[in-house]
Design a protein around this motif. Structure first.
Motif, mmCIF file in Angstrom:
data_model
loop_
_atom_site.group_PDB
_atom_site.id
_atom_site.type_symbol
_atom_site.label_atom_id
_atom_site.label_comp_id
_atom_site.label_asym_id
_atom_site.label_seq_id
_atom_site.Cartn_x
_atom_site.Cartn_y
_atom_site.Cartn_z
ATOM 1 N N VAL B 87 37.199 -46.894 40.344
ATOM 2 C CA VAL B 87 38.472 -47.089 39.868
ATOM 3 C C VAL B 87 39.331 -47.498 40.850
ATOM 4 O O VAL B 87 39.914 -48.924 41.056
ATOM 5 C CB VAL B 87 39.225 -46.047 38.845
ATOM 6 N N ALA B 88 39.126 -46.841 41.976
ATOM 7 C CA ALA B 88 39.797 -47.017 43.270
ATOM 8 C C ALA B 88 39.284 -48.230 43.929
ATOM 9 O O ALA B 88 40.238 -49.028 44.493
ATOM 10 C CB ALA B 88 39.753 -45.816 44.131
ATOM 11 N N ILE B 89 38.049 -48.327 43.951
ATOM 12 C CA ILE B 89 37.443 -49.694 44.492
ATOM 13 C C ILE B 89 37.979 -51.022 43.605
ATOM 14 O O ILE B 89 38.197 -52.068 44.278
ATOM 15 C CB ILE B 89 36.021 -49.520 44.751
ATOM 16 N N ALA B 90 37.938 -50.864 42.311
ATOM 17 C CA ALA B 90 38.225 -51.847 41.634
ATOM 18 C C ALA B 90 39.664 -52.132 41.624
ATOM 19 O O ALA B 90 40.118 -53.288 41.767
ATOM 20 C CB ALA B 90 37.935 -51.586 39.946
ATOM 21 N N PHE B 91 40.696 -51.330 41.902
ATOM 22 C CA PHE B 91 41.838 -51.346 41.981
ATOM 23 C C PHE B 91 42.269 -52.274 43.473
ATOM 24 O O PHE B 91 43.196 -52.891 43.549
ATOM 25 C CB PHE B 91 42.879 -50.116 42.035
ATOM 26 N N GLU B 92 41.325 -51.593 44.453
ATOM 27 C CA GLU B 92 41.501 -52.304 45.852
ATOM 28 C C GLU B 92 41.319 -53.824 45.883
ATOM 29 O O GLU B 92 41.910 -54.507 46.392
ATOM 30 C CB GLU B 92 40.810 -51.405 46.672
ATOM 31 N N LEU B 93 40.268 -53.979 45.061
ATOM 32 C CA LEU B 93 39.548 -55.600 45.087
ATOM 33 C C LEU B 93 40.904 -56.322 44.148
ATOM 34 O O LEU B 93 40.968 -57.432 44.618
ATOM 35 C CB LEU B 93 38.477 -55.421 44.344
ATOM 36 N N SER B 94 41.407 -55.809 43.142
ATOM 37 C CA SER B 94 42.267 -56.606 42.373
ATOM 38 C C SER B 94 43.548 -56.500 43.314
ATOM 39 O O SER B 94 44.090 -57.974 43.343
ATOM 40 C CB SER B 94 42.711 -55.790 40.990
ATOM 41 N N ASN B 95 43.676 -55.822 44.129
ATOM 42 C CA ASN B 95 45.229 -56.015 45.013
ATOM 43 C C ASN B 95 44.763 -56.823 45.970
ATOM 44 O O ASN B 95 45.667 -57.651 46.404
ATOM 45 C CB ASN B 95 45.662 -54.727 45.559
ATOM 46 N N TYR B 96 43.443 -56.941 46.549
ATOM 47 C CA TYR B 96 43.095 -57.842 47.646
ATOM 48 C C TYR B 96 43.197 -59.226 47.141
ATOM 49 O O TYR B 96 43.389 -60.205 47.666
ATOM 50 C CB TYR B 96 41.578 -57.699 47.934
ATOM 51 N N PHE B 97 42.812 -59.507 46.064
ATOM 52 C CA PHE B 97 42.800 -60.953 45.487
ATOM 53 C C PHE B 97 44.296 -61.449 44.804
ATOM 54 O O PHE B 97 44.371 -62.722 44.534
ATOM 55 C CB PHE B 97 41.747 -61.298 44.443
ATOM 56 N N LEU B 98 45.098 -60.462 44.518
ATOM 57 C CA LEU B 98 46.503 -60.786 44.154
ATOM 58 C C LEU B 98 47.309 -61.177 45.473
ATOM 59 O O LEU B 98 46.980 -60.958 46.536
ATOM 60 C CB LEU B 98 47.172 -59.617 43.180
ATOM 61 N N SER B 99 48.058 -61.916 44.777
ATOM 62 C CA SER B 99 49.337 -62.460 46.159
ATOM 63 C C SER B 99 50.703 -62.440 45.635
ATOM 64 O O SER B 99 50.816 -62.593 44.409
ATOM 65 C CB SER B 99 48.733 -63.897 46.680
ATOM 66 N N PRO B 100 51.555 -62.369 46.480
ATOM 67 C CA PRO B 100 51.324 -62.070 47.687
ATOM 68 C C PRO B 100 50.891 -60.758 48.192
ATOM 69 O O PRO B 100 51.057 -59.652 47.616
ATOM 70 C CB PRO B 100 53.067 -62.174 48.254
ATOM 71 N N ARG B 101 50.515 -60.605 49.362
ATOM 72 C CA ARG B 101 49.823 -59.373 49.761
ATOM 73 C C ARG B 101 51.018 -57.976 49.826
ATOM 74 O O ARG B 101 50.588 -57.000 49.649
ATOM 75 C CB ARG B 101 49.429 -59.682 51.218
ATOM 76 N N TYR B 102 52.278 -58.102 50.421
ATOM 77 C CA TYR B 102 53.189 -57.371 50.373
ATOM 78 C C TYR B 102 53.247 -56.794 48.782
ATOM 79 O O TYR B 102 53.518 -55.575 48.698
ATOM 80 C CB TYR B 102 54.493 -57.977 51.051
ATOM 81 N N ALA B 103 53.481 -57.518 47.935
ATOM 82 C CA ALA B 103 53.520 -57.109 46.381
ATOM 83 C C ALA B 103 52.514 -56.133 45.885
ATOM 84 O O ALA B 103 52.608 -55.401 45.123
ATOM 85 C CB ALA B 103 53.898 -58.226 45.520
ATOM 86 N N HIS B 104 51.208 -56.429 46.288
ATOM 87 C CA HIS B 104 50.081 -55.756 46.182
ATOM 88 C C HIS B 104 49.357 -55.202 47.359
ATOM 89 O O HIS B 104 48.206 -55.756 47.736
ATOM 90 C CB HIS B 104 49.197 -56.625 45.353
ATOM 91 N N PRO B 105 49.837 -54.254 47.785
ATOM 92 C CA PRO B 105 49.308 -53.511 49.123
ATOM 93 C C PRO B 105 47.738 -52.941 48.700
ATOM 94 O O PRO B 105 47.545 -52.394 47.715
ATOM 95 C CB PRO B 105 50.411 -52.521 49.670
ATOM 96 N N THR B 106 47.069 -52.926 49.917
ATOM 97 C CA THR B 106 45.454 -52.605 49.775
ATOM 98 C C THR B 106 45.789 -51.290 50.432
ATOM 99 O O THR B 106 46.599 -50.929 51.352
ATOM 100 C CB THR B 106 44.501 -53.563 50.259
#
Lengths: 66, 138
Positions: B87-106
């Motif tokens: 779950v943590a890795i999936a959340f990390e990847l979803s944040n990684y591909f969402l933008s802007p980066r500030y709104a979705h911190p990894t």
């Protein structure tokens, strides 16, 4: 609530789950695997050991070098 | 205790040197590469010393120890850890591909922030090395 705040709350929830699992392991006198037991179990197989080693290397390179 | 003194000393020295470096520089790449090379070397040595699974190490008289004959007990809850990590890795990847980066911190966002000071970078480097030592010594 902004997306930034929501994401941070979600990360805190995930960290809380990890901490809760570890506390559960400690309070169950190791009948339930803790993070150390889980790593040992995963690293018991050669493939698991390789995956853990690569993950460790990637983490260090990603955080400290690049 | 003495067996741990050398790797601990090397680890502390690397953490101190690593605390003086900054990401995206040659210095940080060299220190991290030295740590990874030491990890690989220690892993190879540990693998050669590790007994073959299912085969107990022999005693002087050719007998095998009772402790080593026992297979490791399956750890209950390992699957729960694997699911939580997934779950943590999936959340990390979803944040990684969402933008802007500030709104979705990894995770990198938090770690980069935490490693922003020399002292905190040294502590994080030491923690990373300790985790590596744990993985080698299991």
């Amino acid at each position: 609530m902004t997306d930034h705040a929501l994401t941070i709350v979600a990360w805190i929830a995930i960290a809380a789950v990890f901490a809760g699992l570890e506390i559960l392991a400690l309070s169950s006198r190791r009948r339930f695997a803790g993070i150390g037991g889980a790593l040992s179990r995963i690293g018991g197989a050669p493939v698991g050991r390789l995956v853990l080693a690569l993950a460790w290397m990637w983490l260090g390179w990603h955080v400290f070098a690049r | 205790m003495r067996r741990l003194a050398l790797p601990a000393g090397i680890g502390i020295a690397l953490a101190v040197v690593g605390s003086f470096t900054t990401a995206f520089t040659t210095g940080s790449e060299v220190v991290t590469a030295v740590a990874i090379a030491a990890f690989v070397a220690a892993s190879l040595v540990a693998t050669r010393r590790r007994p073959i699974p299912g085969r107990a190490p022999e005693l002087a008289g050719g007998e095998r120890t009772e402790l080593a004959k026992k297979a490791p007990s399956p750890g209950r809850g390992v699957l729960v850890w694997v699911v939580a990590a997934g779950v943590a890795i999936a959340f990390e990847l979803s944040n990684y591909f969402l933008s802007p980066r500030y709104a979705h911190p990894t995770v990198s966002y938090f770690l980069s922030t935490a490693a922003g000071h020399q002292w905190s970078r040294g502590i994080l480097f030491a923690a990373w090395l300790t985790l590596g030592g744990y993985l080698v010594g299991r």
